[in-house]
Write a protein that holds these residues in place. Structure first.
Motif, PDB file in Angstrom:
ATOM      1  N   SER A  51      -6.099  -1.311  -6.397  1.00  0.00           N
ATOM      2  CA  SER A  51      -6.294  -2.451  -7.297  1.00  0.00           C
ATOM      3  C   SER A  51      -6.287  -3.770  -6.522  1.00  0.00           C
ATOM      4  CB  SER A  51      -5.224  -2.461  -8.396  1.00  0.00           C
ATOM      5  OG  SER A  51      -3.934  -2.729  -7.877  1.00  0.00           O
ATOM      6  N   PHE A  91      -1.742  -1.854 -13.383  1.00  0.00           N
ATOM      7  CA  PHE A  91      -2.168  -2.418 -12.100  1.00  0.00           C
ATOM      8  C   PHE A  91      -3.642  -2.809 -12.144  1.00  0.00           C
ATOM      9  CE2 PHE A  91       1.796  -0.528 -11.324  1.00  0.00           C
ATOM     10  CZ  PHE A  91       2.308  -1.084 -10.177  1.00  0.00           C
ATOM     11  N   SER A 139      -3.290   4.242  -2.657  1.00  0.00           N
ATOM     12  CA  SER A 139      -2.488   4.320  -3.881  1.00  0.00           C
ATOM     13  C   SER A 139      -3.189   3.516  -4.971  1.00  0.00           C
ATOM     14  CB  SER A 139      -1.088   3.746  -3.648  1.00  0.00           C
ATOM     15  OG  SER A 139      -1.138   2.336  -3.477  1.00  0.00           O
ATOM     16  N   PRO A 140      -2.857   3.767  -6.241  1.00  0.00           N
ATOM     17  CA  PRO A 140      -3.438   2.926  -7.295  1.00  0.00           C
ATOM     18  C   PRO A 140      -3.136   1.447  -7.076  1.00  0.00           C
ATOM     19  CG  PRO A 140      -2.485   4.903  -8.254  1.00  0.00           C
ATOM     20  CD  PRO A 140      -2.091   4.909  -6.801  1.00  0.00           C
ATOM     21  N   TYR A 141      -1.944   1.142  -6.584  1.00  0.00           N
ATOM     22  CA  TYR A 141      -1.613  -0.259  -6.293  1.00  0.00           C
ATOM     23  C   TYR A 141      -2.551  -0.838  -5.251  1.00  0.00           C
ATOM     24  CZ  TYR A 141       0.527  -4.054  -3.681  1.00  0.00           C
ATOM     25  OH  TYR A 141       0.728  -5.228  -2.997  1.00  0.00           O
ATOM     26  N   PRO A 171      -0.756   3.615 -13.606  1.00  0.00           N
ATOM     27  CA  PRO A 171      -1.755   2.802 -12.912  1.00  0.00           C
ATOM     28  C   PRO A 171      -2.491   1.798 -13.789  1.00  0.00           C
ATOM     29  CG  PRO A 171      -2.547   5.063 -13.208  1.00  0.00           C
ATOM     30  CD  PRO A 171      -1.106   5.053 -13.618  1.00  0.00           C
ATOM     31  N   SER A 211       2.921   2.185  -9.712  1.00  0.00           N
ATOM     32  CA  SER A 211       1.479   2.407  -9.858  1.00  0.00           C
ATOM     33  C   SER A 211       1.151   3.888  -9.945  1.00  0.00           C
ATOM     34  CB  SER A 211       0.722   1.758  -8.694  1.00  0.00           C
ATOM     35  OG  SER A 211       0.716   2.554  -7.517  1.00  0.00           O
TER      36      SER A 211
END
Length: 336
Positions: A142, A76, A137-139, A73, A69
């Protein structure tokens, strides 16, 4: 499926981590139907719901690797946010076609992560279901977005949803980009065992069959609209996990000389690396009677033994695409 006679439709896009060989044991089971498809394909989802009339949807579909990610990103957001929205819309349209009894019995179970809660200090109490969201985090951002969408569909439309937020899973068939299978496979190949920073990041570890049992209990008896945190009560530092794997390999498949610990290499930490996650799983035990059956020691031994006995599976999943990712992620990292 071993727990009931109900049929299951398994819908999966089969991206880089998807592997039909993971379903070999179900190949001749008439209760299981596999359909390849994208969670973002609303028309295909609607057609499948109309044809198969499910009583429940278990939403596992997600891009889930934090490192990926950081590098990319967009995938995701597409899968975890747009995909969850598309699935919810298709599920809502189908749910609205059901008669009153089936409508009340229907469930949409959304499987999420403890990472939506952010990071803890060493002194902080574990995450509970009322911990404020603070994804880093982007993960995890999301996944937090997907959790909020699921909650909104319950409160706005009355859809009977359930959400689970689990800690780090491990066990058989785990794709080797994640810490435990990465360390096992690298150790056996004589490669470096990469450990981010000082290795003192803390995670709670949940054996995969314990997680499956928890999901079954939530689906059976969870209160509609509720969230249940699912954890293993097994906080471990990353370095301790790596040490334990090395010690198990030293016992079960010893090197000619030295220890697998000799291959450990501390590398530059990843950006925004959360320091500690910990799950308070008392709610699911109190309300639904679930608690993990495996300790970290018993679960990790089973996991290492599985990888030692399944060389062909490991070789098959370590494709060219996987090796390109490993090179991207670890080959240019400076030693810490």
């Amino acid at each position: 499926m071993a727990q009931s006679d109900e049929s299951v439709l398994n819908y999966d896009k089969l991206t880089y981590a998807g592997n039909l060989n993971n379903l070999t044991s179900l190949r001749n089971d008439e209760r299981h139907l596999f359909v390849q498809g994208d969670i973002c394909d609303g028309e295909k989802l609607a057609a499948l719901f109309a044809e198969h009339q499910p009583r429940a949807i278990l939403h596992f579909a997600a891009e889930s690797h934090v490192d990926r990610s950081i590098h990319g990103p967009a995938a995701f957001v597409t899968t975890n946010v747009n995909g969850t929205f598309t699935l919810l819309e298709a599920a809502r349209a189908y749910w609205n076609t059901l008669d009153a009894d089936k409508k009340a019995a229907f469930r949409f179970l959304h499987v999420s992560t403890d990472e939506v809660y952010g990071t803890l200090s060493a002194e902080d109490p574990p995450f509970t279901e009322t911990t404020a969201y603070a994804p880093n985090s982007p993960y995890s951002a999301s996944k937090a977005a997907s959790d909020h969408l699921v909650r909104a569909y319950h409160h706005t439309y009355g859809m009977p949803v359930l959400t689970t937020n689990c800690s780090n899973n491990y066990g058989a068939y785990h794709f080797p980009e994640k810490l435990i299978p990465l360390i096992i496979t690298n150790a056996r190949a004589g490669k470096d065992l990469p450990v981010y920073g000082d290795g003192q990041q803390v995670r709670d570890w949940l054996y995969v069959t314990d997680h499956c049992a928890a999901i079954r209990r939530v689906l059976e008896s969870g209160r509609v609209g509720e969230t249940y945190n699912v954890g293993g009560w097994n906080e471990q530092t990353n370095l301790s996990v790596v040490h334990t794997i090395c010690d198990l390999l030293d016992e079960l498949q010893a090197k000619p000389t030295g220890s697998y610990r000799d291959q450990i290499k501390h590398i530059t930490d990843r950006p925004g690396h959360d320091r500690r996650y910990a799950i308070d799983a008392r709610k699911i035990e109190r309300e639904l009677g679930w608690k993990p059956a495996e300790t970290f020691e018993t679960g990790l031994r089973k996991t290492v033994e599985w990888y030692l006995a399944n060389d062909a599976w490991v070789a098959q999943v370590q494709s060219g695409d996987y090796m390109k990712w490993v090179d991207l992620q670890y080959s240019n990292k400076e030693q810490a």
